[in-house]
Design a protein around this motif. Sequence first.
Motif, PDB file in Angstrom:
ATOM      1  N   LEU A   1     -36.794 -17.224  -0.139  1.00  0.00           N
ATOM      2  CA  LEU A   1     -36.803 -15.831  -0.585  1.00  0.00           C
ATOM      3  C   LEU A   1     -38.100 -15.138  -0.177  1.00  0.00           C
ATOM      4  CD1 LEU A   1     -35.733 -13.429  -2.277  1.00  0.00           C
ATOM      5  CD2 LEU A   1     -36.833 -14.499  -4.252  1.00  0.00           C
ATOM      6  N   LEU A   2     -39.234 -15.785  -0.434  1.00  0.00           N
ATOM      7  CA  LEU A   2     -40.519 -15.191  -0.069  1.00  0.00           C
ATOM      8  C   LEU A   2     -40.661 -15.073   1.448  1.00  0.00           C
ATOM      9  CD1 LEU A   2     -42.847 -16.957  -2.654  1.00  0.00           C
ATOM     10  CD2 LEU A   2     -41.976 -14.608  -2.737  1.00  0.00           C
ATOM     11  N   ASP A   3     -40.146 -16.051   2.169  1.00  0.00           N
ATOM     12  CA  ASP A   3     -40.201 -16.023   3.627  1.00  0.00           C
ATOM     13  C   ASP A   3     -39.485 -14.794   4.184  1.00  0.00           C
ATOM     14  OD1 ASP A   3     -40.796 -17.543   6.183  1.00  0.00           O
ATOM     15  OD2 ASP A   3     -38.622 -17.369   6.359  1.00  0.00           O
ATOM     16  N   LEU A   4     -38.403 -14.409   3.539  1.00  0.00           N
ATOM     17  CA  LEU A   4     -37.606 -13.277   4.012  1.00  0.00           C
ATOM     18  C   LEU A   4     -38.159 -11.928   3.570  1.00  0.00           C
ATOM     19  CD1 LEU A   4     -34.043 -14.725   3.334  1.00  0.00           C
ATOM     20  CD2 LEU A   4     -35.089 -14.378   5.578  1.00  0.00           C
TER      21      LEU A   4
ATOM     22  N   ARG B   1     -46.339 -18.056  10.874  1.00  0.00           N
ATOM     23  CA  ARG B   1     -45.319 -19.096  10.751  1.00  0.00           C
ATOM     24  C   ARG B   1     -44.395 -18.863   9.565  1.00  0.00           C
ATOM     25  NH1 ARG B   1     -47.197 -23.459  14.042  1.00  0.00           N
ATOM     26  NH2 ARG B   1     -49.338 -23.100  14.718  1.00  0.00           N
ATOM     27  N   GLY B   2     -44.565 -17.726   8.894  1.00  0.00           N
ATOM     28  CA  GLY B   2     -43.771 -17.490   7.696  1.00  0.00           C
ATOM     29  C   GLY B   2     -44.225 -18.376   6.563  1.00  0.00           C
ATOM     30  N   VAL B   3     -43.444 -18.414   5.505  1.00  0.00           N
ATOM     31  CA  VAL B   3     -43.773 -19.247   4.349  1.00  0.00           C
ATOM     32  C   VAL B   3     -43.505 -20.708   4.685  1.00  0.00           C
ATOM     33  CG1 VAL B   3     -43.197 -19.735   1.935  1.00  0.00           C
ATOM     34  CG2 VAL B   3     -43.321 -17.371   2.738  1.00  0.00           C
ATOM     35  N   LEU B   4     -44.417 -21.569   4.248  1.00  0.00           N
ATOM     36  CA  LEU B   4     -44.332 -22.997   4.524  1.00  0.00           C
ATOM     37  C   LEU B   4     -44.252 -23.785   3.216  1.00  0.00           C
ATOM     38  CD1 LEU B   4     -47.164 -23.092   7.219  1.00  0.00           C
ATOM     39  CD2 LEU B   4     -44.694 -23.079   7.664  1.00  0.00           C
ATOM     40  N   LEU B   5     -43.767 -25.006   3.304  1.00  0.00           N
ATOM     41  CA  LEU B   5     -43.722 -25.909   2.157  1.00  0.00           C
ATOM     42  C   LEU B   5     -44.370 -27.223   2.569  1.00  0.00           C
ATOM     43  CD1 LEU B   5     -40.918 -26.403  -0.387  1.00  0.00           C
ATOM     44  CD2 LEU B   5     -41.930 -28.422   0.661  1.00  0.00           C
TER      45      LEU B   5
ATOM     46  N   GLN C   1     -46.095 -33.716   5.164  1.00  0.00           N
ATOM     47  CA  GLN C   1     -45.398 -32.898   6.146  1.00  0.00           C
ATOM     48  C   GLN C   1     -45.516 -31.423   5.778  1.00  0.00           C
ATOM     49  OE1 GLN C   1     -41.598 -34.749   8.066  1.00  0.00           O
ATOM     50  NE2 GLN C   1     -41.371 -34.970   5.862  1.00  0.00           N
ATOM     51  N   VAL C   2     -45.544 -30.583   6.802  1.00  0.00           N
ATOM     52  CA  VAL C   2     -45.454 -29.145   6.613  1.00  0.00           C
ATOM     53  C   VAL C   2     -44.101 -28.709   7.155  1.00  0.00           C
ATOM     54  CG1 VAL C   2     -46.473 -26.898   7.111  1.00  0.00           C
ATOM     55  CG2 VAL C   2     -47.946 -28.921   6.920  1.00  0.00           C
ATOM     56  N   LEU C   3     -43.316 -28.054   6.308  1.00  0.00           N
ATOM     57  CA  LEU C   3     -41.963 -27.643   6.664  1.00  0.00           C
ATOM     58  C   LEU C   3     -41.849 -26.124   6.614  1.00  0.00           C
ATOM     59  CD1 LEU C   3     -40.107 -30.206   4.375  1.00  0.00           C
ATOM     60  CD2 LEU C   3     -40.515 -30.460   6.828  1.00  0.00           C
ATOM     61  N   ALA C   4     -41.092 -25.539   7.533  1.00  0.00           N
ATOM     62  CA  ALA C   4     -40.802 -24.113   7.487  1.00  0.00           C
ATOM     63  C   ALA C   4     -39.815 -23.844   6.358  1.00  0.00           C
ATOM     64  CB  ALA C   4     -40.228 -23.645   8.816  1.00  0.00           C
ATOM     65  N   ALA C   5     -39.960 -22.687   5.707  1.00  0.00           N
ATOM     66  CA  ALA C   5     -39.125 -22.381   4.551  1.00  0.00           C
ATOM     67  C   ALA C   5     -37.639 -22.417   4.880  1.00  0.00           C
ATOM     68  CB  ALA C   5     -39.501 -21.011   3.988  1.00  0.00           C
TER      69      ALA C   5
ATOM     70  N   ARG D   1     -43.688 -16.645  14.535  1.00  0.00           N
ATOM     71  CA  ARG D   1     -43.417 -15.343  13.905  1.00  0.00           C
ATOM     72  C   ARG D   1     -44.699 -14.507  13.820  1.00  0.00           C
ATOM     73  NH1 ARG D   1     -40.290 -16.058   8.399  1.00  0.00           N
ATOM     74  NH2 ARG D   1     -40.579 -13.792   8.480  1.00  0.00           N
ATOM     75  N   THR D   2     -45.534 -14.561  14.823  1.00  0.00           N
ATOM     76  CA  THR D   2     -46.815 -13.854  14.803  1.00  0.00           C
ATOM     77  C   THR D   2     -46.600 -12.342  14.669  1.00  0.00           C
ATOM     78  OG1 THR D   2     -47.821 -15.559  16.180  1.00  0.00           O
ATOM     79  CG2 THR D   2     -48.948 -13.439  16.072  1.00  0.00           C
ATOM     80  N   GLY D   3     -47.286 -11.746  13.683  1.00  0.00           N
ATOM     81  CA  GLY D   3     -47.253 -10.301  13.502  1.00  0.00           C
ATOM     82  C   GLY D   3     -45.944  -9.739  12.993  1.00  0.00           C
ATOM     83  N   GLU D   4     -45.096 -10.571  12.466  1.00  0.00           N
ATOM     84  CA  GLU D   4     -43.781 -10.104  12.034  1.00  0.00           C
ATOM     85  C   GLU D   4     -43.850  -9.465  10.647  1.00  0.00           C
ATOM     86  OE1 GLU D   4     -39.813 -12.447  10.922  1.00  0.00           O
ATOM     87  OE2 GLU D   4     -40.313 -12.613  13.046  1.00  0.00           O
ATOM     88  N   LYS D   5     -43.166  -8.350  10.475  1.00  0.00           N
ATOM     89  CA  LYS D   5     -43.082  -7.703   9.173  1.00  0.00           C
ATOM     90  C   LYS D   5     -42.036  -8.410   8.302  1.00  0.00           C
ATOM     91  CE  LYS D   5     -44.315  -3.156  11.007  1.00  0.00           C
ATOM     92  NZ  LYS D   5     -43.874  -1.733  11.162  1.00  0.00           N
ATOM     93  N   ALA D   6     -42.005  -8.041   7.031  1.00  0.00           N
ATOM     94  CA  ALA D   6     -40.987  -8.597   6.136  1.00  0.00           C
ATOM     95  C   ALA D   6     -39.598  -8.241   6.662  1.00  0.00           C
ATOM     96  CB  ALA D   6     -41.169  -8.053   4.725  1.00  0.00           C
ATOM     97  N   ARG D   7     -38.703  -9.200   6.626  1.00  0.00           N
ATOM     98  CA  ARG D   7     -37.354  -8.952   7.134  1.00  0.00           C
ATOM     99  C   ARG D   7     -36.509  -8.149   6.146  1.00  0.00           C
ATOM    100  NH1 ARG D   7     -36.151 -14.921   9.925  1.00  0.00           N
ATOM    101  NH2 ARG D   7     -37.552 -14.591  11.697  1.00  0.00           N
ATOM    102  N   PHE D   8     -36.813  -8.285   4.844  1.00  0.00           N
ATOM    103  CA  PHE D   8     -36.082  -7.568   3.808  1.00  0.00           C
ATOM    104  C   PHE D   8     -37.064  -7.031   2.780  1.00  0.00           C
ATOM    105  CE2 PHE D   8     -33.048 -10.672   5.412  1.00  0.00           C
ATOM    106  CZ  PHE D   8     -31.874  -9.930   5.525  1.00  0.00           C
ATOM    107  N   ALA D   9     -36.723  -5.902   2.175  1.00  0.00           N
ATOM    108  CA  ALA D   9     -37.451  -5.444   0.995  1.00  0.00           C
ATOM    109  C   ALA D   9     -37.075  -6.335  -0.182  1.00  0.00           C
ATOM    110  CB  ALA D   9     -37.096  -3.990   0.694  1.00  0.00           C
TER     111      ALA D   9
END
Length: 326
Positions: free
Chosen positions: A102-105, A148-152, A157-161, A199-207
Amino acid sequence: MNDASILVLATGGTIAGQAGSATRRDYRPGQIDIADFLADFAELGLPARLTGRQVANIDSANIGPDIWRELHTQITRAMDDPAVDGIIITHGTDTAEETAFLLDLTLPTTKPVVLVGAMRPADAVGADGLRNFANAVNAVADKDAGGRGVLLVMGDQVLAARDARKAQTTGSGAFVGFPRGAVALANPASLDWLQPAWRTGEKARFAFPANFPYVPIVHGYAGQEAGDITRALDGGAKGIVLAGVGSGNAPDCVREALADAARSGVVVVRASRVDEGLVDREPEDDANGFVAARALGPAKARILLQLLIASGTTDPEHVQEAFNRR
């Protein structure tokens, strides 16, 4: 690791849990205040400046829109604060993949945001919380962590959300990533990214939505009847995620009920109850108005569908485009 300034938002979970014994199986999550946790972490002597805020201190089964909204608000403020280099969220593992996704998006990729938890309470033999947290600090403080967006971070290990999911009920290696696996390997002394930032410089995909539409997950099983779909619709469902058998399948009577729902304007997504694998589009999906979840499991498919519906996107073709995006 540099001397980064990191905001730590605590929500509880096993990483803040206690059993009262080093060998008890049962324990209570969300017992340790973030100030006490950070005091213990300070004894490790790692070069980072940490500021802790207690957002909640609960079992992550109780995480929902109110806490998500508070996390999003505080992270957004931290994104705009030049004194903050990155954000860590301590979180229970049961629903960490949903919060992370959710936060990633709904956040930009300006500063690193990392969720971290534990599979063993703080007073257990072999407690993994402090090590996981040290790895999270290492990841957030790294100069290449942004974009890289939100990570876990769990189990070194580092995983993409979008990829992260809990695949085992117990054990320090309970989290896996599909389809990409780990995007970095971490330990308290080093960090190795396995791919460049995507995802360098990417804005939020959703409000972030004012309200989360009702989207139930309907679990598929042998002998399933169409009444499962009727009850979801009677409850006011705006969308339905099918956690189907195999590659998102269901008995004919359930498919017919879902197709009727789709024709009435309810968005229907076919996911799978199977632990791993893609759910691709089938020839019947066009006629039925269904969306294929692709690499997303039912829990994350529900999050994405809620955001799409809340933003006014309900056309199956456009919903499918969002599920296809990586």
